[in-house]
Scaffold this motif. Structure first.
Motif, mmCIF file in Angstrom:
data_model
loop_
_atom_site.group_PDB
_atom_site.id
_atom_site.type_symbol
_atom_site.label_atom_id
_atom_site.label_comp_id
_atom_site.label_asym_id
_atom_site.label_seq_id
_atom_site.Cartn_x
_atom_site.Cartn_y
_atom_site.Cartn_z
ATOM 1 N N SER A 313 -5.061 -4.829 -3.654
ATOM 2 C CA SER A 313 -3.818 -4.045 -3.589
ATOM 3 C C SER A 313 -3.629 -3.411 -2.213
ATOM 4 O O SER A 313 -2.942 -2.416 -2.067
ATOM 5 N N ASP A 317 3.926 -1.184 0.852
ATOM 6 C CA ASP A 317 4.943 -0.652 -0.055
ATOM 7 C C ASP A 317 6.278 -0.673 0.680
ATOM 8 O O ASP A 317 6.535 0.156 1.552
ATOM 9 N N HIS A 318 7.120 -1.644 0.341
ATOM 10 C CA HIS A 318 8.390 -1.798 1.044
ATOM 11 C C HIS A 318 9.483 -0.888 0.499
ATOM 12 O O HIS A 318 10.634 -0.980 0.929
ATOM 13 N N THR A 319 9.135 -0.013 -0.422
ATOM 14 C CA THR A 319 10.133 0.944 -0.930
ATOM 15 C C THR A 319 10.129 2.222 -0.099
ATOM 16 O O THR A 319 10.942 3.111 -0.331
ATOM 17 N N THR A 320 9.226 2.336 0.860
ATOM 18 C CA THR A 320 9.177 3.524 1.712
ATOM 19 C C THR A 320 9.343 3.095 3.166
ATOM 20 O O THR A 320 9.296 1.911 3.495
ATOM 21 N N ASP A 408 0.843 5.558 6.074
ATOM 22 C CA ASP A 408 -0.069 5.030 5.059
ATOM 23 C C ASP A 408 -1.180 4.309 5.814
ATOM 24 O O ASP A 408 -0.920 3.614 6.802
ATOM 25 N N ARG A 434 -3.000 7.508 -0.193
ATOM 26 C CA ARG A 434 -2.303 6.767 0.865
ATOM 27 C C ARG A 434 -3.297 6.036 1.774
ATOM 28 O O ARG A 434 -2.956 5.633 2.877
ATOM 29 N N ARG A 436 -5.744 2.745 1.817
ATOM 30 C CA ARG A 436 -5.964 1.505 1.066
ATOM 31 C C ARG A 436 -7.005 0.635 1.754
ATOM 32 O O ARG A 436 -7.009 0.490 2.975
#
Length: 448
Positions: A313, A317-320, A408, A434, A436
């Protein structure tokens, strides 16, 4: 039956040494090492036949890679079962090697039909198997980390030919080994706790495998189409799968060569998904590393390898619109490059800061590629941190630059780098959720 190594801090890209190399070759020792598979406690002979297949194969899920979830369930909130399980583990820890040997002896004597599911040489994976089983049980309360991890394991076990009916044997023999070596604390209540934990864990894995069987093969064949030896011990290998292989930038897979059947190792994809369907990996040959040496020194175009399912994983994160702070050490730069390509393909202009760590200039084998990317994308900054030349180490460089409040973080590299990098990132205020990396299993096991 194999369960790949829960490679806690292990690096996904440089294979742990083979059996002959080290007393604990590919063990996911909490201390050092990608990500990557793990746990599966034991089932009671009379428990519901949903046991989890023990991990025995090389290389895992590593393991891994849940977003920096390195914290285990708080001790004060632990369930009664978790308390009993941890007490068992504390008791057997000093004799872990004996527990593992006894477990395998029971398994192969009582269930000889399962022996072919394991590699011919067992030395390299024995520690890994036990740690995988015990790590899962220890974190039975930490479902946010455990469930995604177990699902990856369940899917990954398909390539070994593991079936639901194999799991009870593993549970039965693990219970047998634990009860023998934790005799001073073992009682009916403790055995019941292990049965419940094992049944829960195995069911998650079995269900994940069943769901995956409806949409994906157990493995993919892939032909080597190019072999680029970048240094005497690092090769960039590109393969063409025999059918579409869906994955995300930042993920990894397990890989088996024709020279070492049933020996699997984890490698990250070195690029984002490509329109031509080709996949690339960066492989560093390590002393006595069976798979890595075969890939670097023997593999040639036309050879066919096998790939397990994608996992991990460590994805964007393409939503931020947060920036990306990326730390890559050695061949750990491979998934970092894939993340950069992913950001570029999405047309985003979010800042990406890359720290490329290496011991010497020689280890910066992909620096030209990274600098070309920097020239192409104004939002990308690449800094090489060379141990033998820098006045500061990689973690200190992170602290010196910054601030990183709006970023991130992504880490990929050797175990020590990941551990020190995580510490440095927390020190500068980046919260754990945040951060990874693909070695959560080992870091979880290490309690870091």
């Amino acid at each position: 039956m194999h369960s790949e190594p829960p490679g806690p801090a292990a690096h996904l890209h440089s294979e742990p040494p083979g059996p002959a190399a080290h007393p604990h070759p590919e063990a996911p020792s909490p201390a050092p090492h990608p990500h990557r598979e793990a746990p599966s406690p034991a089932a009671h002979p009379h428990a519901t036949p949903t046991g989890t297949a023990a991990q025995a194969a090389p290389s895992s899920p590593a393991p891994h890679a849940e977003p920096s979830s390195t914290a285990s369930a708080p001790q004060e909130d632990a369930s009664p079962d978790a308390v009993l399980i941890r007490r068992t583990m504390a008791t057997v820890a000093p004799v872990a090697a004996k527990v593992t040997s006894y477990f395998y002896a029971l398994l192969f004597v009582r269930h000889p039909d399962l022996r072919p599911l394991f590699p011919a040489a067992m030395d390299a994976q024995r520690d890994r198997l036990l740690k995988a089983l015990l790590t899962a049980a220890e974190h039975i309360d930490n479902t946010d980390v455990l469930v995604p991890y177990l699902k990856n394991l369940g899917r990954g076990h398909r390539k070994y030919g593991t079936r639901p009916e194999h799991y009870p044997a593993v549970g039965e023999c693990l219970i047998g080994a634990l009860s023998r070596y934790a005799e001073s604390v073992w009682d009916d209540e403790t055995e019941a706790a292990w049965v419940r934990a094992y049944t829960t864990i195995s069911q998650v894995m079995i269900d994940a495998a069943a769901a995956d069987e409806l949409r994906s093969p157990a493995w993919w064949y892939a032909e080597v189409v190019s072999h680029d030896l970048r240094t005497p011990d690092v090769a960039v290998i590109t393969v063409r799968p025999d059918q579409p292989y869906p994955f995300l930038a930042g993920q990894y897979t397990s890989l088996e060569t024709p020279w070492w059947p049933r020996i699997w190792r984890h490698y990250s994809f070195a690029s984002a998904p490509r329109s031509d369907g080709l996949l690339s990996f960066h492989v560093k040959a390590v002393p006595a590393g069976w798979v890595s040496n075969a890939l670097v020194h023997r593999a040639r175009p036309g050879d066919v390898i096998r790939l397990g399912p994608p996992a991990g994983s460590m994805t964007v994160d393409h939503t931020t619109d947060s920036g990306l702070l990326c730390l890559g050490g050695g061949t750990g730069i491979a998934p970092i490059k894939a993340l950069i390509e992913d950001v570029a393909e999405h047309g985003e202009r979010r800042p990406v800061e890359v720290f490329y760590g290496a011991r010497t200039d020689h280890d910066l084998y992909d620096i030209d590629t990274m600098l070309r990317l920097q020239q192409t994308h104004p939002w990308l900054s690449v800094r090489a941190i060379i141990d033998q030349q820098a006045h500061i180490q990689l973690p200190d460089a992170i602290r010196e630059y910054g601030p990183w409040n709006e970023y991130d973080a992504y880490l990929s590299g050797p175990p020590g780098m990941i551990r020190s990098g995580v510490d440095a990132l927390r020190d500068v205020g980046i919260p754990s959720e945040r951060i990874r990396h693909d070695s959560v299993e080992e870091l979880v096991a290490a309690g870091s």
